[in-house]
Design an enzyme around this catalytic site. Structure first.
Site, PDB file in Angstrom:
ATOM      1  N   HIS A   4      64.710  99.584 -49.860  1.00 59.09           N
ATOM      2  CA  HIS A   4      65.779  99.964 -48.931  1.00 59.09           C
ATOM      3  C   HIS A   4      65.449  99.605 -47.482  1.00 59.09           C
ATOM      4  O   HIS A   4      66.361  99.535 -46.648  1.00 59.09           O
ATOM      5  CB  HIS A   4      66.049 101.468 -49.033  1.00 59.09           C
ATOM      6  CG  HIS A   4      66.990 101.845 -50.133  1.00 59.09           C
ATOM      7  ND1 HIS A   4      68.196 101.204 -50.325  1.00 59.09           N
ATOM      8  CD2 HIS A   4      66.912 102.797 -51.099  1.00 59.09           C
ATOM      9  CE1 HIS A   4      68.818 101.748 -51.361  1.00 59.09           C
ATOM     10  NE2 HIS A   4      68.055 102.715 -51.847  1.00 59.09           N
ATOM     11  N   GLU A  37      72.363 100.194 -52.858  1.00 62.18           N
ATOM     12  CA  GLU A  37      71.770 100.738 -54.071  1.00 62.18           C
ATOM     13  C   GLU A  37      71.623  99.705 -55.189  1.00 62.18           C
ATOM     14  O   GLU A  37      70.643  99.724 -55.935  1.00 62.18           O
ATOM     15  CB  GLU A  37      72.591 101.932 -54.568  1.00 62.18           C
ATOM     16  CG  GLU A  37      72.658 103.088 -53.580  1.00 62.18           C
ATOM     17  CD  GLU A  37      71.294 103.659 -53.222  1.00 62.18           C
ATOM     18  OE1 GLU A  37      70.296 103.286 -53.870  1.00 62.18           O
ATOM     19  OE2 GLU A  37      71.221 104.472 -52.291  1.00 62.18           O
ATOM     20  N   HIS A  56      61.669 101.219 -55.244  1.00 63.09           N
ATOM     21  CA  HIS A  56      63.105 101.315 -54.942  1.00 63.09           C
ATOM     22  C   HIS A  56      63.316 101.721 -53.483  1.00 63.09           C
ATOM     23  O   HIS A  56      64.118 101.095 -52.766  1.00 63.09           O
ATOM     24  CB  HIS A  56      63.754 102.331 -55.881  1.00 63.09           C
ATOM     25  CG  HIS A  56      65.224 102.495 -55.687  1.00 63.09           C
ATOM     26  ND1 HIS A  56      66.159 101.931 -56.521  1.00 63.09           N
ATOM     27  CD2 HIS A  56      65.948 103.175 -54.745  1.00 63.09           C
ATOM     28  CE1 HIS A  56      67.371 102.236 -56.116  1.00 63.09           C
ATOM     29  NE2 HIS A  56      67.273 103.004 -55.038  1.00 63.09           N
ATOM     30  N   GLU A  57      62.606 102.755 -53.049  1.00 63.50           N
ATOM     31  CA  GLU A  57      62.803 103.238 -51.679  1.00 63.50           C
ATOM     32  C   GLU A  57      62.264 102.250 -50.656  1.00 63.50           C
ATOM     33  O   GLU A  57      62.850 102.072 -49.577  1.00 63.50           O
ATOM     34  CB  GLU A  57      62.138 104.608 -51.505  1.00 63.50           C
ATOM     35  CG  GLU A  57      62.631 105.686 -52.470  1.00 63.50           C
ATOM     36  CD  GLU A  57      64.141 105.852 -52.480  1.00 63.50           C
ATOM     37  OE1 GLU A  57      64.792 105.553 -51.466  1.00 63.50           O
ATOM     38  OE2 GLU A  57      64.681 106.266 -53.524  1.00 63.50           O
TER      39      GLU A  57
END
Length: 946
Positions: free
Chosen positions: A566, A585, A562-563
């Site tokens: 980004h 997000e 997930h990170e």
């Protein structure tokens, strides 16, 4: 300033006051010292400015015209908005340690230094005297006709603002002539302005020289007249004027601000780490970095920066930066200096800093690392101190970084053969453990070799051939000594796999390297991504169940993915309007599943099954949240057709940003994720991911709105419009309305029948039968019962199992220990343990209260977990989220908590049942962790308990 004195900072919008349509900060140079004993960061920031072409100002504060009633309101509120009730009040404090002055402090004269130290808190002047001397009097002598330069600022004590004399830097005369002033439509007769125009316009190929010159200019003295610029600080902004200056074009191009943070500032967390040692890190709070340094916070104000940070020599300083910094001693062996920089223009909100007694995770961790050991092998090496301050010529002549304080080693090889420069033995250049790691071909219709950059001039990795083949960028992992083993087994093990998987899915890594830091327990999220650095919660580390294997890595791996996602969506491509959080997000939530499946090398069928189970879990969470929250907080595009619009000056507000209820909501994660799943279902998942690569190739380095993504998608896949899927239809169904689109109801029914879900349902039936068979039975009789064979479940399946059991009104006394033993629940990941704790509290299973206490102490309050909702506060008819029955219940301060705050929910449940043992447990846990908790979470929990 278009003031709004009715703004309630506890419930309403966040003001972005910077007048970015008039003047822009193009580069920041920070020179900071970290004072742990006072919990402040002090020093200076130098801003290099460029006026905007065609910018105009009005007479009232220089912030643009007000029309009609707005003009009258602005005039009436001028005194309160720019009054002097809160003007640079400097709190008393103690002097910092000797020999740790910043460059700014060393540069100003002795008399000025005494004044500077006084302003930063030696207590020789009262706050009232300081207020009068350094802001009120000077500000009142300025004229409303003068131009006001406005920065976003909060909880900072500003002592002095001055114009910097860059003409004193002889190296500036060697800059080539440029045509910046003509391009901007004005003529620069001011040599200061001319020098800065030339510097800013230097091409990206000369970025090292450019950074060196920025640094030299930041060290220059103030202008000859020596007069400070006039300034005023209110709650949300810092306003600066210069006598006689009436337009942005006449305003100084280089401004130095001397300031100090406050211990309670919302952008900075002062806390002890898991080893009990002091540390500080930026919080990534709703107010972003305005309580760390004065800045322009609107996303459009993208800039570059470089920073020097002085900290105790035993500490490690991590920051957003393109090259790894090697610390040098600053003339005092107790303190070291760390230097970082970025050449990619980024919003100021992405700047990240962390200083603490952390150590680096390596492939082999010594078996015994005692608390208190200061092993520089893990924290980096400190260079020897130089003979003194460097001369301008020495700085200019260097080719190895900002100054000699940045030490570069020889190029080292990555696993893929890429050349990247860094200092020795700290960055990991990883080849994957499995050399046969296979990549699904997501390239589809994308030719990554044909990238046309549409952003401004900076060194761009998307155009570099070597970057395209770099599957795993150099990385490092840091954490407290006590967590090195867990970090090694999970984060360090998974990181290269996740990086390679992200490259397979999305292509070129936008950033050249990556640091990962395991932050203290009070961190209010599972993770936070910034350029070159990721913060991870310790909650992702724990999963030690026997035979857990890959299953025990699920939460950690998916969060890392997930990170990492980004880097593409949220950082190298950002939202132009912060209310459109789903752009960051929602995309990261959607991509984490795809990247994590790729990292696990799952088959197509396994990927689909895992995806459907996660989709159903998220659907349950979103459904609960939307049923129990205000409709206005459910909208992904709350400004609708006004999204992206700002005032004439560039100021705006971020809707709901300061609403505490929104802090605990995940609608922009979940509803955004489902919108992307819906779009993928219309074009095919592989084609959709290929489109992502197309979109990144076009929009990297830029800020976007929802329509940029959706319009390009509709153009790329014209059959969607022919089938009635238009831009307005997507807005109406997904972005501009509360509630749940019909498609999501239909798909959830399909997901609930998937194989992994059916397996869970079968296990739930076994447990219900087990519970029913043990109702009221004695222990001796239960021992003769035939053993039930329970199926081994994944982490996500365990979450689903416990959620379904939570819906049962009652489980027998024998069921709770059997559940715990069968699945080793106390050793599962945090998502599973949270549901287990819910069951323990609901059924008053006192033998497992230790599990609840461990969770609340070590996982605390995490806003990125998703428990089911509980309801209102005070004595009132309440619908139980478990039994669905309505009864009169006294709820101790619980807000509407569909707001999905792990820990907050547990505290509420411990109090709501009015069981003395459970309430005592809640109070004990709060007393143990309240000093470490996030401020907003602590406030909510304190209201519940006290």
């Amino acid at each position: 300033m278009e003031p709004n004195e009715d703004l309630n900072p506890d419930t309403d919008d966040l003001p972005l006051r910077a007048n970015t349509n008039h003047i822009l900060v193009r580069h920041y140079v920070l020179d900071l010292s970290v004072h742990f004993e006072r919990k402040v960061i002090s020093g200076s920031i130098v801003l290099f400015l460029e006026p905007c072409s065609g910018s105009k100002t009005n007479a009232k504060g220089g912030i643009g015209p007000a029309i009609g009633n707005e003009a009258k309101d602005a005039e009436m509120s001028q005194e309160s908005a720019y009054g002097f009730h809160d003007v640079d009040i400097i709190e008393d404090g103690t002097k910092g340690p000797k020999n740790t002055l910043t460059s700014t402090e060393k540069m100003i004269g002795v008399g000025e230094r005494d004044e500077f130290q006084t302003l930063l808190g030696d207590g020789s002047k009262t706050a009232a005297e300081t207020k009068s001397l350094h802001s009120s009097h000077l500000w009142q002598t300025t004229s409303d006709c003068e131009f006001t330069f406005v920065l976003d600022c909060c909880d900072l004590d500003v002592s002095k603002i001055e114009e910097v004399d860059v003409t004193s830097v002889s190296a500036m005369s060697s800059l080539p002539s440029g045509h910046t002033s003509e391009r901007l439509g004005f003529s620069s007769v001011n040599p200061q302005a001319a020098f800065i125009e030339k510097l800013i316009s230097l091409p990206s190929s000369q970025w090292r020289q450019k950074n060196q010159l920025f640094l030299l200019c930041s060290h220059a003295p103030s202008t000859k007249d020596g007069s400070s610029l006039h300034f005023h600080r209110d709650r949300w902004s810092l306003q600066i004027r210069k006598t006689g200056v009436t337009s942005p074009q006449e305003f100084p191009r280089t401004v130095r601000i001397c300031y100090e943070t406050r211990p309670t500032g919302g952008s900075v967390r002062w806390i002890n780490d898991q080893d009990g040692r002091v540390c500080v890190y930026t919080a990534g709070s709703p107010i972003n970095n305005r309580a760390l340094f004065p800045c322009q916070e609107p996303p459009v104000a993208m800039s570059t920066w470089q920073a020097s940070v002085r900290a105790p020599s035993e500490c490690l300083a991590l920051m957003s930066g393109e090259e790894q910094a090697v610390p040098t001693e600053d003339g005092d062996t107790r303190f070291s200096v760390w230097n970082y920089f970025v050449t990619m223009p980024m919003p100021a909100s992405t700047f990240t800093l962390a200083v603490g007694h952390w150590c680096q995770v390596t492939a082999e961790i010594p078996s015994a690392l005692e608390p208190g050991v200061k092993d520089r092998t893990y924290c980096g090496m400190t260079a020897k101190p130089g003979s003194g301050e460097q001369t301008e010529a020495e700085l200019v002549s260097e080719t190895g970084g900002l100054s000699s304080k940045v030490i570069k080693g020889s190029p080292l090889q990555t696993g893929s053969g890429d050349q990247t420069t860094c200092s020795d033995s700290t960055l990991v250049y990883a080849s994957l453990e499995d050399e046969e790691f296979s990549e699904t071909d997501y390239s589809g219709m994308v030719d990554d070799s044909r990238v046309s950059c549409s952003h401004g001039d900076y060194p761009c990795r998307f155009t570099e051939q070597s970057s395209r083949s770099q599957r795993v960028i150099p990385y490092r992992v840091f954490g407290p000594i006590g967590l090195l083993q867990q970090a090694q087994m999970r984060v360090f093990k998974l990181l290269p796999r996740c990086l390679a998987a992200a490259h397979a899915v999305l292509g070129v890594h936008p950033f050249s390297r990556l640091d990962v830091l395991i932050v203290p327990a009070g961190f209010s999220s599972l993770g936070m991504a910034s350029p070159h650095i990721i913060f991870l919660s310790q909650s992702v580390l724990y999963a030690d169940g026997p035979g857990s294997g890959e299953n025990g890595l699920s939460l950690c791996g998916s969060r890392i993915c997930h990170e990492i996602a980004h880097s593409w969506f949220g950082l190298v491509i950002g939202a132009r309007d912060w209310t459109e959080e789903w752009i960051s997000e929602g995309f990261a939530t959607y991509l984490e599943d795809i990247i994590w499946a790729q990292a696990q090398q799952l088959s197509v069928q396994e990927t689909t099954e895992q995806s459907e189970l996660k989709a159903l879990l998220r659907w349950r969470r979103l459904s609960d949240e939307l049923q129990n929250s205000e409709e206005e907080l459910q909208i992904l595009r709350p400004n609708m057709d006004n999204t992206g619009q700002v005032s004439e000056s560039g100021s705006s507000t971020v809707k709901h940003a300061l609403n505490p209820d929104k802090t605990f909501m995940q609608v922009h994660y979940l509803k955004g994720y489902f919108l992307l799943r819906f779009l993928a279902s219309q074009v095919g998942e592989q084609q959709f991911i290929s489109f992502f690569r197309l979109f990144v190739n076009k929009y990297h380095g830029q800020l976007i709105l929802s329509q940029d993504f959706l319009v390009m998608l509709l153009i790329t896949f014209p059959h969607m419009a022919r089938e009635g899927l238009t831009l307005s239809a997507i807005y109406a169904d997904w972005l501009d309305r509360p509630g749940i689109p019909e498609w999501l109801y239909e798909r959830s029914a399909v997901w609930s029948q998937s194989r992994l879900v059916e397996e869970v349902k079968a296990e739930v039936v076994k447990w219900i039968l087990f519970s029913q068979s043990h109702q009221g039975k004695g222990r001796k009789r239960r021992r003769t019962e035939p053993k039930v064979n329970y199926k081994e479940l994944t982490s996500e399946q365990l979450v689903m199992l416990l959620e379904l059991l939570l819906e049962e009104s009652k489980l027998s006394t024998a069921t709770m220990p059997a559940l715990k033993k069968t699945y080793n629940l106390q050793s599962q990941d945090a998502e599973v343990r949270h549901r287990w704790c819910e069951l323990v509290v609901k059924h008053g299973y006192g033998q497992a209260y230790g599990d609840v206490e461990h969770f609340l102490v070590h996982d605390q309050v995490n806003t990125h977990f998703f428990p089911p909702p509980f309801y209102t506060m005070k004595t009132t008819p309440v619908t139980c989220c478990f039994t669905k029955k309505t009864e009169e219940i006294k709820v101790h301060g619980c807000r509407v908590c569909a707001f999905q705050a792990m820990g907050v929910y547990l505290y509420g449940e411990l109090m709501v049942h009015e069981d003395p043992g459970q309430q005592a447990l809640a109070r004990r846990c709060l007393s143990l962790v309240q000093e470490e908790m996030d401020q907003s979470a602590r406030r909510v929990v304190t209201e519940m308990i006290l």
